[in-house]
Design an enzyme around this catalytic site. Structure first.
Site, PDB file in Angstrom:
ATOM      1  CG  ASP A   2     -28.024   2.258  41.938  1.00 17.53           C
ATOM      2  OD1 ASP A   2     -27.415   3.602  42.203  1.00 17.53           O
ATOM      3  OD2 ASP A   2     -28.894   2.263  42.174  1.00 17.53           O
ATOM      4  CG  LEU A  64     -21.247  14.896  32.119  1.00 16.81           C
ATOM      5  CD1 LEU A  64     -19.871  14.055  32.100  1.00 16.81           C
ATOM      6  CD2 LEU A  64     -22.281  14.285  31.164  1.00 16.81           C
ATOM      7  CE  LYS A  68     -31.788  23.359  35.563  1.00 17.26           C
ATOM      8  NZ  LYS A  68     -30.963  23.369  34.381  1.00 17.26           N
ATOM      9  CB  SER A 113     -31.528  15.631  27.209  1.00 14.59           C
ATOM     10  OG  SER A 113     -32.007  16.410  28.158  1.00 14.59           O
TER      11      SER A 113
END
Length: 195
Positions: A2, A64, A68, A113
């Site tokens: 994670d 990535l 926005k 997606s």
């Protein structure tokens, strides 16, 4: 591992040359509802990637981002802008690590997606009415193949500190819905929090 778990990232990135960092909480409504979860994943997770990369002397790291992040109006965009700044600054903040380069790719919605409006509209194909937040709402689009090619090209071209942005077409959401189902009717529901 994670991205919130730096120790696990350090273990996972041993003997790695390149990292493409794509982990994010990206759904605007859920990031508005759970702001600190977005901060922990999108900002602190980005810093963990940077620190794991430095620890393991990764050669190239590309993150990535999203359209926005440009003049953000929601928390998702703000967290991605902060992450972008961390990655770009990592090139000058860690002067002793000149053999590591960090860059960012920033593009719009990946057509089809998870979380994209396209699968949602297709699931509503049999319905008589489809909800649209606003008639003027638009999105920038890129296909999955175009996105992958753009990331790989940017990875090959990067020196460190770049923010790569492709030219992308935009479409009104209402026009997209009409293209997917020309006979559908619309109900304008109003802009959601963070849009």
């Amino acid at each position: 591992g994670d991205v919130r778990d730096k120790e696990r990232l350090i273990m996972a990135t041993k003997n790695v040359d390149i990292i493409i960092h794509a982990a994010a909480l990206k759904h605007i409504t859920s990031t508005e509802y759970n702001p600190f979860e977005a901060i922990k994943t999108n900002i602190l997770g980005a810093q963990n990637i940077i620190e794991a990369s430095l620890e393991n002397k990764i050669k190239r790291v590309i993150a990535l981002s999203t359209d926005k992040a440009s003049a953000p109006v929601n928390l998702y965009g703000a967290t991605k802008l902060a992450a972008d700044k961390l990655f770009v600054a990592a090139n000058s903040s860690y002067r002793g690590q000149k053999d590591i380069s960090f860059s960012v790719v920033r593009y719009g919605n990946v057509f089809g997606s998870r979380g994209s409006v396209v699968p949602y509209f297709l699931s509503k194909k049999e319905d008589q009415i489809i909800p649209i937040t606003d008639e003027k709402m638009t999105r920038f689009w890129i296909s999955l193949d175009e996105g992958v090619k753009f990331v790989l090209n940017s990875l090959n071209e990067m020196i460190g500190g770049e923010l790569f942005i492709p030219k992308s077409p935009s479409i009104k959401i209402i026009d997209l819905a009409k293209a997917l189902n020309p006979n559908i009717k619309f109900k304008i529901t109003g802009i959601r929090p963070g849009e």
